[in-house]
Each structure stands twice: as C-alpha cells, then as structure tokens.
Design a protein around this motif. Structure first.
Motif, PDB file in Angstrom:
ATOM      1  N   LEU A  92      18.997  33.170 127.292  1.00 17.29           N
ATOM      2  CA  LEU A  92      18.252  33.090 128.502  1.00 17.29           C
ATOM      3  C   LEU A  92      19.566  33.861 129.857  1.00 17.29           C
ATOM      4  CD1 LEU A  92      15.672  31.306 129.919  1.00 17.29           C
ATOM      5  CD2 LEU A  92      17.708  29.824 130.229  1.00 17.29           C
ATOM      6  N   LEU A  93      20.571  33.637 129.357  1.00 17.55           N
ATOM      7  CA  LEU A  93      21.654  34.136 131.141  1.00 17.55           C
ATOM      8  C   LEU A  93      21.390  36.029 130.529  1.00 17.55           C
ATOM      9  CD1 LEU A  93      24.592  31.534 130.418  1.00 17.55           C
ATOM     10  CD2 LEU A  93      22.543  31.926 132.070  1.00 17.55           C
ATOM     11  N   CYS A  94      21.287  36.533 129.981  1.00 16.09           N
ATOM     12  CA  CYS A  94      21.143  37.895 129.292  1.00 16.09           C
ATOM     13  C   CYS A  94      19.699  38.473 129.878  1.00 16.09           C
ATOM     14  CB  CYS A  94      21.067  38.023 127.812  1.00 16.09           C
ATOM     15  SG  CYS A  94      22.358  37.658 127.418  1.00 16.09           S
ATOM     16  N   THR A  95      18.861  37.938 130.448  1.00 16.08           N
ATOM     17  CA  THR A  95      18.054  38.051 131.271  1.00 16.08           C
ATOM     18  C   THR A  95      17.725  38.294 132.848  1.00 16.08           C
ATOM     19  OG1 THR A  95      16.897  35.617 132.229  1.00 16.08           O
ATOM     20  CG2 THR A  95      16.462  36.814 129.558  1.00 16.08           C
ATOM     21  N   PRO A  96      16.826  38.967 133.351  1.00 11.90           N
ATOM     22  CA  PRO A  96      17.280  39.021 134.608  1.00 11.90           C
ATOM     23  C   PRO A  96      16.914  38.359 135.541  1.00 11.90           C
ATOM     24  CG  PRO A  96      15.132  40.331 133.639  1.00 11.90           C
ATOM     25  CD  PRO A  96      15.494  39.386 132.265  1.00 11.90           C
TER      26      PRO A  96
ATOM     27  N   ALA B  40      39.672  40.839 118.234  1.00 11.38           N
ATOM     28  CA  ALA B  40      40.125  42.084 118.826  1.00 11.38           C
ATOM     29  C   ALA B  40      39.304  42.330 120.239  1.00 11.38           C
ATOM     30  CB  ALA B  40      39.593  43.314 117.677  1.00 11.38           C
ATOM     31  N   GLY B  41      38.301  41.895 120.926  1.00 12.35           N
ATOM     32  CA  GLY B  41      37.626  42.117 121.907  1.00 12.35           C
ATOM     33  C   GLY B  41      36.674  42.605 122.080  1.00 12.35           C
ATOM     34  N   LYS B  42      35.528  42.923 121.241  1.00 12.23           N
ATOM     35  CA  LYS B  42      34.374  43.376 120.738  1.00 12.23           C
ATOM     36  C   LYS B  42      33.445  42.476 121.957  1.00 12.23           C
ATOM     37  CE  LYS B  42      33.839  43.037 116.264  1.00 12.23           C
ATOM     38  NZ  LYS B  42      34.718  42.507 115.587  1.00 12.23           N
ATOM     39  N   SER B  43      33.004  41.344 121.394  1.00 11.79           N
ATOM     40  CA  SER B  43      32.091  40.471 121.719  1.00 11.79           C
ATOM     41  C   SER B  43      32.363  40.295 123.052  1.00 11.79           C
ATOM     42  CB  SER B  43      32.266  39.087 121.008  1.00 11.79           C
ATOM     43  OG  SER B  43      32.011  39.054 120.016  1.00 11.79           O
ATOM     44  N   THR B  44      33.605  40.034 123.649  1.00 14.84           N
ATOM     45  CA  THR B  44      34.247  40.252 124.723  1.00 14.84           C
ATOM     46  C   THR B  44      33.905  41.204 125.588  1.00 14.84           C
ATOM     47  OG1 THR B  44      35.721  38.207 124.700  1.00 14.84           O
ATOM     48  CG2 THR B  44      35.932  39.294 126.894  1.00 14.84           C
ATOM     49  N   THR B  45      33.668  42.350 125.154  1.00 14.49           N
ATOM     50  CA  THR B  45      33.254  43.656 125.674  1.00 14.49           C
ATOM     51  C   THR B  45      31.789  43.825 125.814  1.00 14.49           C
ATOM     52  OG1 THR B  45      35.323  45.114 124.565  1.00 14.49           O
ATOM     53  CG2 THR B  45      33.240  46.334 125.735  1.00 14.49           C
ATOM     54  N   ILE B  46      31.086  43.542 124.820  1.00 13.47           N
ATOM     55  CA  ILE B  46      29.416  42.998 124.763  1.00 13.47           C
ATOM     56  C   ILE B  46      28.785  42.741 126.283  1.00 13.47           C
ATOM     57  CG2 ILE B  46      27.679  42.482 123.705  1.00 13.47           C
ATOM     58  CD1 ILE B  46      27.623  44.215 121.904  1.00 13.47           C
ATOM     59  N   ARG B  47      30.136  41.364 125.979  1.00 15.65           N
ATOM     60  CA  ARG B  47      29.345  40.401 127.494  1.00 15.65           C
ATOM     61  C   ARG B  47      29.522  40.211 128.596  1.00 15.65           C
ATOM     62  NH1 ARG B  47      31.561  35.130 123.787  1.00 15.65           N
ATOM     63  NH2 ARG B  47      29.761  35.266 122.114  1.00 15.65           N
ATOM     64  N   LEU B  48      31.004  41.020 128.547  1.00 16.23           N
ATOM     65  CA  LEU B  48      31.356  42.290 130.307  1.00 16.23           C
ATOM     66  C   LEU B  48      29.785  43.165 130.154  1.00 16.23           C
ATOM     67  CD1 LEU B  48      34.995  42.585 129.460  1.00 16.23           C
ATOM     68  CD2 LEU B  48      33.854  41.394 131.439  1.00 16.23           C
ATOM     69  N   LEU B  49      29.258  43.733 129.457  1.00 16.22           N
ATOM     70  CA  LEU B  49      28.657  45.319 129.881  1.00 16.22           C
ATOM     71  C   LEU B  49      27.085  44.428 129.765  1.00 16.22           C
ATOM     72  CD1 LEU B  49      29.221  47.259 126.661  1.00 16.22           C
ATOM     73  CD2 LEU B  49      29.699  47.620 129.565  1.00 16.22           C
ATOM     74  N   CYS B  50      27.061  42.817 128.927  1.00 16.33           N
ATOM     75  CA  CYS B  50      24.750  42.287 129.648  1.00 16.33           C
ATOM     76  C   CYS B  50      25.350  41.534 130.860  1.00 16.33           C
ATOM     77  CB  CYS B  50      25.171  41.967 128.301  1.00 16.33           C
ATOM     78  SG  CYS B  50      25.463  40.872 127.392  1.00 16.33           S
ATOM     79  N   THR B  51      27.069  41.269 131.694  1.00 17.58           N
ATOM     80  CA  THR B  51      26.928  40.485 133.320  1.00 17.58           C
ATOM     81  C   THR B  51      26.953  39.101 132.929  1.00 17.58           C
ATOM     82  OG1 THR B  51      24.761  40.181 133.712  1.00 17.58           O
ATOM     83  CG2 THR B  51      25.459  42.349 134.465  1.00 17.58           C
ATOM     84  N   LEU B  52      27.372  38.463 131.532  1.00 18.13           N
ATOM     85  CA  LEU B  52      27.750  37.413 131.253  1.00 18.13           C
ATOM     86  C   LEU B  52      28.927  37.117 131.597  1.00 18.13           C
ATOM     87  CD1 LEU B  52      25.998  36.814 127.704  1.00 18.13           C
ATOM     88  CD2 LEU B  52      25.464  35.502 129.730  1.00 18.13           C
TER      89      LEU B  52
END
Lengths: 247, 313
Positions: A92-96, B40-52
């Motif tokens: 949900l937080l990934c949506t725009p 290792a930081g993989k999931s954190t990297t994705i969470r950073l990229l999707c602005t979470l």
C-alpha cells in the motif's frame, strides 16, 4: 475513498472489530433507552421521575458519543498498525498515494462508520424514547436534549477524529494492534467530564442546565483543540520510514 | 540510458549500517540481480528504491526521478514485489479484488482494469482461481498473484525482492519465464534481489554482489562467467587409489590439487585449453589408469562464495 472502503472491509473481517462495531453501535442507544425508559415504564412518583429524567437525558448524549468512539479506535488501530502486523502495509505504501491521501483514506474508514453509528443511534434513541413516553402518557421530549445534541454534533466527531489521529501518531511507535487500540482508547476519558456533569451540578435536587451546557461547551473546546493538535501532528509526523523500520 | 542509478546510497538504522555508499547503474530494459546473503542489505536497497525508506545519505534515481525529491513519481513508475510477497495480499479479498483495488490505487484507467487483470491472471494460470480468497490460495499462487499486482500498471521498473523464494521448482521456473517474457515484451527494467545464484545466472544480464551493505563485485553476467574460468575445477577418477596420481600431480606447476577422495582427485588447472591434454598424457605415461576426466561446471556460486569470503575482493 478507495482506501477507506478497503480498510473498512478488512476491519469487518476481524471478528472482534466486527463485534465491536455492531456491539457498540447497538449498546449505546440500548443503554440510553433503558436508562430513560425504565423510570417511565416502572411507576415512581412524578417528582422522582422528573428528577431522574433531568439527570439521565443529558447523560444520554454523552453515552452515545462514548459508544461511537470505540468503533473508531478499533478500526483505526486495525487500519495502520493492523496492516503492518498483517504485512499488507508495504504494498500500500508503494502505491503513488501521497501521505495526505493515505491518511485521509485511513481516517475516513474510521470516521464514516463511527459517525453513522453516532447519528443513527441518536435518531433511534430519539424515536424509541418518545414512543415510550407517548405509550405511558408522558409528554414528548427531545432525547438527547439540546445540550446533548450539541455535544453529539461537535465533541463527538472531534473525539472520533482525535482517536484516529492518535492512532496515526502512534502507528510508528507501537508494534501490536491491541497496544494501538488501548492507547487511542484512552481518549474516551475526555467524555467522562460531561457524563457526570448532570449529577455533580445538581442543586438541591434540581439538575443545573446551565452547568451541563457549560461543561458540554468546555468539552467541545477541549475535543476540538485535541483534534486540531493531534491531526496536525499526525499529518506532520507521519513517516513511511518509521512505519516500515518498526518490524 | 541508465534506468536505475544509485549514488552513494546509504541507510543506517541507529548504529547499524544496512547499506553503505552503494553506487550502481542499471541500464534500461535489462534484468539486474542483486545477490547477497541474508542481512546483506538487499531488501533495504529495494525499500530505498521504492521510497519506503529514506536514505541516510546519498540518493538514487528511478527512470530519471529522484527518490527523495519525487517519491510519488517513483512509486507511480515502479512495480514492487516486497520480501515474502505472498504474505502481502489482503487475505479476505479474492485474487481479482486484490488486483482491482491496486489497479485503482495506481490509477489504471477504469475501462482497462478488467482486461489487464484477465491478461495477467491468464498468463499466470490463475484465471480459474480469480474468485478464491487470497488467503485460501497456496503459497505459490499467492506469490504469482503478488507478482501480478506488481505488473498491473505496466511499470517501467520492477523491483522484485526474492521473487521465487518459497516457491516449488515448477512455480519458480514459471516466474522466471514470466520475468524474461515481460522484459522482452514490454522492455521493462527488472531489479531483482536474490540469494538464488542459479536463478540470477539464468535470467540476469548483470549482477552485483552485496555483503554487509557494500557492493563487493559488479559486472555483466557474461563478464563474471569469464572470471569463473580461474575457478574451474576438473575431476580425475582413477583406478587403484589416488596416491600415485596425487604424487604425479604435485610435480606439475600448473595444477593445484583441491581435494582427493578414494578414487577421485579434484584439481584446478591453469590455462586448461593448453594444459589439459598435456596433463592427461603425463598421467598416462606414469601408468595411471584414468577412468574419467571431467570438467565440473563452475557457477556464480563459486565466485559468490569466493567474493563473500574475501577472495575476490
């Protein structure tokens, strides 16, 4: 609105939330009706009946308001902390959606059913008590009275919104739904002040109407202040990072 | 053009440095694999990229949008499959309703929603299960449904965190095929987190290895395969015990003995194209009866393990 509808639907799938909404929605009006009708149905002296109704009718408004806040806290706790607990928050937080859109969605999901419960409950109490009054030969009265209706229409929604805002505020700090529910539920205490005002303000056996009004206005001001402060803080401090980091 | 660019991307959680000054470029239309062990930081990297998550330092751009300055735009053009994606569906909604809800949140035009859902569910062989509650589906089906959700709005960039974890081999193969098909059909860029080396080797154009939040190795999969040549191992099976063969091999300077078992010796041979036949002749001349001389296919796993251990840093 989309988020609100989905939230509400999800909340209704949780058994205790469903029971809470239905139960609290019914309990408030039921208690108010019983509290008032019992002294009309069972014979007491006219003086006693008038005195008791003078206390109970102002209390009815507060009672209805209190029971409409509980569903709001249940739904709000489930919609943010509950979503995180269920792992559905991340997509949900990934949506725009912007933070504001998301928070409005979450707020409406609590606000709409709670306000519906509050207004529908008030209407039911108004109708049923007057039917009983007529059946038992008493004149029709406004139940809740004007001071109570004022409280229902002002402090009620304000406290509901405050409960939701508190949930948003603490969503980045608490891990479990019940913690969120308990913390935000404490806001009901504000409505305890007008609850006891008719009894405390009684002067030589006569309810003090002006004191009831004063207490209700003060309660509304407190509720409005709390609503503005908590909502502003909730919007300002809402932080996706904290919501996700707290796992 | 690079679709995903990470510039000094850093994320700290208190004292813990989850991602440390990561620099990466992922070209448009490619499949990129970020490999690394757990934590290792993989999931954190994705969470950073999707602005979470918000970076502690550095930044990244996704399709030209900065993750700090334009988070809403970034979220609009990315499709995300979170870690343990199969748990992230609304269990009390049907598969169809889950997708419909997210399609609307992503602003897919109302008249296109049904068609897109049907296309994706059909492709994933889930169309017949569309009215089942998501909570009643198997792990594999839920994972495929979560992948449908990520693809719904035809995002330019897909961020997939362990897309085949918790899937049986058949379902995992189906997901890999899907990724390859979509990358080909829609020219989408895939950023995939995985610790499944074989998977990354099969589908990714380029990879990076992350360990303790730092990128320790990066390159095109083909380039990295070349690096594997130095790690190639050969198995020599002989009759009559390995001691005689072992003593011969010890005298050869281009051979490094890895291990010796009852009838088998595993060796690494420098410049195998030149030296393999020479070595066989030498062994035969010494009277050793060779039953089998075979190449053990080196995988990225060897490179990965060597890198993680520090050998290739």
């Amino acid at each position: 609105m989309l988020v609100a509808m989905a939230d509400l639907r999800m909340a209704m799938q949780v058994r205790y939330v469903k029971l809470g909404i239905v139960g609290m929605g019914a309990l408030g009006p039921l208690m108010a009706i019983i509290m008032i009708s019992v002294f009309v149905i069972f014979p007491t002296t006219e003086e006693e009946t008038s005195l008791i109704l003078g206390i109970m009718i102002p209390m009815a408004g507060t009672l209805l308001a209190v029971f409409s806040v509980i569903p709001a806290t249940l739904i709000a706790a489930n919609s943010l902390v509950g979503e995180r607990e269920q792992d559905t928050l991340e997509p949900l937080l990934c949506t725009p959606l912007t933070d504001r859109e998301l928070l409005w969605g979450k707020t409406l999901s609590s606000l709409i059913p709670s306000l519906t419960i509050l207004l529908a409950g008030t209407a039911v109490v108004m109708i049923v008590t007057n039917v009983i009054f007529v059946l038992y030969g008493r004149p029709m009265m406004l139940v809740p009275d004007l001071a109570g209706l004022f409280l229902i229409l002002t402090a009620g929604p304000a406290i509901i919104l405050t409960a939701v805002s508190i949930n948003i505020l603490i969503s980045g700090k608490v891990k479990r739904v019940y913690e969120a529910y308990q913390t935000s539920g404490a806001i009901i205490l504000v409505l305890m002040i007008p609850m006891f005002a008719p009894i405390i303000g009684m002067e030589s056996g006569i309810p003090n109407t002006s004191m009831v009004w004063t207490v209700n206005i003060v309660t509304t001001l407190i509720a409005a202040t709390l609503m503005i402060v908590t909502w502003s803080l909730a919007v300002k401090r809402f932080n996706r990072d904290r919501m996700i980091s707290l796992r | 053009m690079d679709e995903v660019v990470l510039t000094g991307l850093t994320k700290n959680f208190g004292e813990l440095v989850a991602v440390s000054e990561v620099n990466l470029e992922v070209p448009e239309g490619t499949i990129f694999g970020l490999l690394g062990p757990n934590g290792a930081g993989k999931s954190t990297t994705i969470r950073l990229l999707c602005t979470l998550l918000r970076p502690s330092d550095g930044t990244a751009t996704v399709a030209g949008y900065d993750i700090i300055q334009n988070p809403v735009d970034v979220r609009q053009i990315t499709g995300v499959l979170p870690e343990e994606g199969n748990h992230t569906l609304y269990p009390s909604m049907t598969g169809y309703e889950n997708l419909q809800y997210f399609a609307r949140l992503y602003g897919v035009p109302e008249e296109e929603i049904d068609g897109r859902i049907e296309e994706l569910l059909t492709f994933m062989e889930l169309w017949d299960r569309r009215d089942d509650k998501a909570g009643q589906l198997s792990t594999g089906n839920r994972q495929r449904l979560a992948l449908c959700r990520a693809l719904l709005h035809k995002p330019k960039v897909l961020l997939l965190d362990e897309p085949t974890s918790a899937l049986d081999p058949v379902a995992a193969k189906r997901v890999r095929e899907l990724i390859l098909n979509f990358a080909k059909k829609y020219k989408q860029t895939f950023f995939i987190n995985s610790h499944n080396l074989a998977e990354v080797q099969r589908i990714c154009d380029s990879i990076a290895i992350i360990d303790e939040g730092k990128i320790v190795l990066t390159g095109k999969t083909t380039e990295l395969r070349e690096k594997l040549h130095g790690l190639q191992e050969y198995e020599i099976r002989v009759t009559g015990g390995v001691s005689k063969a072992e003593s011969v091999l010890k005298t050869v300077d281009y051979v490094e003995i890895q291990r010796a078992e009852i009838d088998t010796i595993v060796v690494r041979i420098r410049d195998p194209m030149q030296n393999n036949s020479k070595l066989m002749r030498k062994l035969l001349d010494a009277g050793i009866n060779i039953v089998e001389f075979s190449e053990e296919e080196a995988t990225l796993e060897d490179l990965y393990l060597q890198t993680i251990k520090g050998g290739a840093k």
